[in-house]
Scaffold this active site. Structure first.
Site, mmCIF file in Angstrom:
data_model
loop_
_atom_site.group_PDB
_atom_site.id
_atom_site.type_symbol
_atom_site.label_atom_id
_atom_site.label_comp_id
_atom_site.label_asym_id
_atom_site.label_seq_id
_atom_site.Cartn_x
_atom_site.Cartn_y
_atom_site.Cartn_z
ATOM 1 N N ASP A 20 0.859 -1.184 0.000
ATOM 2 C CA ASP A 20 0.000 0.000 0.000
ATOM 3 C C ASP A 20 0.895 1.234 0.000
ATOM 4 O O ASP A 20 1.948 1.243 0.625
ATOM 5 C CB ASP A 20 -0.932 0.008 1.218
ATOM 6 C CG ASP A 20 -2.133 0.906 0.963
ATOM 7 O OD1 ASP A 20 -2.330 1.329 -0.198
ATOM 8 O OD2 ASP A 20 -2.874 1.195 1.916
ATOM 9 N N PHE A 64 -34.472 40.465 3.656
ATOM 10 C CA PHE A 64 -33.709 40.858 2.465
ATOM 11 C C PHE A 64 -34.472 40.699 1.154
ATOM 12 O O PHE A 64 -34.024 41.168 0.114
ATOM 13 C CB PHE A 64 -32.305 40.241 2.407
ATOM 14 C CG PHE A 64 -32.152 38.740 2.609
ATOM 15 C CD1 PHE A 64 -32.958 37.838 1.969
ATOM 16 C CD2 PHE A 64 -31.126 38.272 3.436
ATOM 17 C CE1 PHE A 64 -32.785 36.468 2.150
ATOM 18 C CE2 PHE A 64 -30.941 36.900 3.622
ATOM 19 C CZ PHE A 64 -31.778 35.998 2.976
ATOM 20 N N ARG A 99 -23.563 31.115 3.127
ATOM 21 C CA ARG A 99 -24.524 30.009 3.295
ATOM 22 C C ARG A 99 -25.973 30.512 3.198
ATOM 23 O O ARG A 99 -26.820 30.163 4.007
ATOM 24 C CB ARG A 99 -24.285 29.310 4.633
ATOM 25 C CG ARG A 99 -22.987 28.528 4.619
ATOM 26 C CD ARG A 99 -22.840 27.688 5.833
ATOM 27 N NE ARG A 99 -22.694 28.482 7.032
ATOM 28 C CZ ARG A 99 -22.937 28.040 8.248
ATOM 29 N NH1 ARG A 99 -23.370 26.819 8.409
ATOM 30 N NH2 ARG A 99 -22.755 28.799 9.294
#
Ligand SMILES: C[S@@+](CC[C@H](N)C(=O)[O-])C[C@H]1O[C@@H](n2cnc3c(N)ncnc32)[C@H](O)[C@@H]1O
Length: 535
Positions: free
Chosen positions: A44, A429, A444
């Site tokens: 790995d 708003f 957001r």
């Protein structure tokens, strides 16, 4: 060293490569023909930089984060290899790792995204493949090239040499583990082939179980947070399970299960003597008085989002939004639903505050905003982002604009000392006049609304702006092909009428209102950011 005689020791044996990597398979099959079953080789590769381990990217955003971290710097590529050799009733294990240093050139955004869009990074540790297109990112390497591809063939051959010609063994350190069949009867009684669990299968199995169990991990985290396990252990580190149970006034059996689950999730540590302490993760995010505490977000996720998601199937089948499903309200404005209950509203505000405190600094500092003297954070909630801006830009005054029922509670979240440059204005708003500012912020906000509503809001902001005014949009930006990041796509499942968008989609919406996109920042934090300027 002449490699062929060494590698030829493997011929006539069935070698199982316990790895899903086609590159390792190619390296090994190029040098030998596989026949009978005696050896398992597992390998790995990881990439490390600045103490961080970079494995395979989860998605394009993750690939972007990895590659931009590697840009212009040297990093290590380490491949760990284990060889298990079966001889009659015994088996022998040898493991080692090889490190190669790789230096990346300075990568431009275009080069990064062209490479990510080629699809090559996705199945590769560190997000690149040196043997193909990724080679163009590399300035130099020190060490074994094939190690970076995924298998350190030269070192492997040296180890085989030590294995088959032990008399030649030098001082090299090899970890060898020989076990007799009689010591581990179940192993030998099944025969060597049964031991070979293909790495690809175990990885896939782990991944699917991890996804299935995700809700259990979340619920354990929510419960421990709600019961204030982490606060208790912060105040009194080193408690035994029974003492924690007493502190929580909970059953011993249940508490021990919860503590052990938290240890397994990396949220707690069990120290010598069986006592419990908070891990670094919980000290930072799960303790009430930590500046990065996410306990508010945790409570919102547990009490509100968790309940919403239990209706997911119905919402998918019917196309209804989850909020409407639980509240039985007809409005499409999720805030009307959320704020109809004071407890839920405060919980939501605490959640927003926690995320903004943690993710806000990366957004605020993603661009140089010092030329803007006045800012207005639309839907600025508790004022966390506004206070961050005022702190980062000492000449900036910031107005937080939010619904009246939010503004009336936001005072409780204000840090002392900065109030004179941060003020709160209550309004809607969509309906009311917006305060004047050089820079507007929508953090957001847009993902909660349909394109129509977004157009209505952007049109109002555009009208309030003079040329040169800025608008900063912060959201989780979806990849261009909408394949990630999963955090954004999972959030979309719980949204009301809103929509997750890519940076390109936001850019197009903004440009249709007379803004020109000036910068896009994919931060390493939870939120990305886009700055545009009014024409
Ligand atoms: C998802 S939160 C984001 C909060 C904050 N900007 C942040 O990043 O932490 C959305 C915010 O928009 C506010 N909001 C929703 N509808 C609004 C409206 N019509 N007028 C003003 N604010 C509104 C909510 O009260 C809430 O504070």
């Amino acid at each position: 060293m002449v490699l062929n005689p060494v590698i030829s020791k493997l011929s006539g044996k069935l070698v199982v490569l316990a790895s899903s990597s086609p590159r390792r398979l190619e390296i090994l099959t190029n040098v030998k023909h596989l026949k009978t079953p005696d050896i398992v080789i597992g390998a790995d590769t990881i990439v490390t930089i600045d103490g961080l381990i970079l494995e395979k990217p989860r998605d394009k955003q993750d690939a972007y984060r990895m590659l931009s971290r590697l840009s212009g710097k040297e990093h290590s590529v380490c491949t760990g290899v284990a060889i298990v050799l079966y001889e009659e009733t015994e088996y022998q294990t040898i493991d080692f790792y090889e490190e190669t240093r790789v230096k990346f050139a300075d990568l431009s955004e275009t080069m990064l995204w062209d490479y990510i869009d080629s699809g090559e990074p996705m199945d590769k540790a560190g997000g690149y493949g040196i043997q193909a297109l990724g080679g163009m990112l590399v300035e130099y390497i020190h060490g074994d090239f094939l190690n970076v591809v995924g298998f350190p063939l030269n070192r492997f051959c040296k180890q085989l040499d030590l294995l088959f010609n032990p008399e030649l063994a030098s001082n090299e350190v090899v970890h060898t583990d020989v076990r007799s069949g009689s010591a581990v009867p179940p192993v030998t009684s099944r025969g060597p082939m049964n031991l070979v669990i293909e790495k690809v299968h175990t990885d896939d199995l782990k991944r699917i179980i991890e996804l299935m169990d995700g809700f259990k991990a979340s619920k354990a985290l929510f419960t421990a947070s709600k019961m204030r396990v982490f606060d208790l252990l912060q105040k009194r580190p080193g408690l035994e399970g029974a003492e924690v149970a007493r502190g929580l006034q909970a059953s011993l059996k249940g508490t021990l299960c919860l503590l052990e689950a938290c240890v397994s999730l990396g949220l707690l540590e069990r120290k010598q003597g069986g006592v419990y302490e908070n891990s670094r993760l919980s000290q930072r995010f799960l303790v009430s008085d930590s500046p990065s505490s996410l306990l508010g977000y945790m409570a919102h996720s547990d009490e509100t989002v968790w309940k919403l998601f239990s209706h997911l199937e119905t919402s998918v089948r019917e196309g209804t939004n989850l909020q409407a499903k639980v509240s039985a309200q007809t409005t499409n404005d999720l805030f009307q639903v959320m704020y109809s209950d004071d407890e839920r509203k405060l919980r939501f505000m605490k959640a927003m505050h926690g995320i903004a405190e943690v993710a806000g600094p990366a957004v605020i500092t993603a661009f140089d905003l010092s030329r803007f003297k006045t800012a207005c954070d639309l839907g600025g909630c508790t004022g966390s982002m506004a206070h961050g801006l005022a702190k980062a830009y000492p000449r900036m005054s910031v107005t937080v604009y939010d619904l009246p029922s939010v503004v009336e509670l936001s005072g409780t979240f204000c840090p002392p000392g900065l109030d004179n440059r941060v003020s709160f204005v209550a309004g809607d708003f969509f309906k009311d006049r917006l305060p004047k500012a050089d820079l507007y912020i929508l953090a957001r906000i847009l993902h909660d609304w349909t394109d129509d509503k977004v157009h209505a809001l952007l049109s109002k902001i555009s009208d309030a702006c003079t040329p040169g005014c800025g608008l900063l949009v912060s959201e989780i930006f979806l990849d261009r092909d909408r394949t990630g990041p999963s955090q954004g796509l999972l959030q979309a499942l719980g949204l009301g009428p809103g929509k997750q968008r890519s940076a390109g989609e936001y850019g197009a919406l903004l440009e249709s209102h007379g803004f020109t996109v000036s910068h896009i920042a994919h931060t390493d934090s939870l939120l990305d950011a886009l700055l545009c300027i009014k024409d």
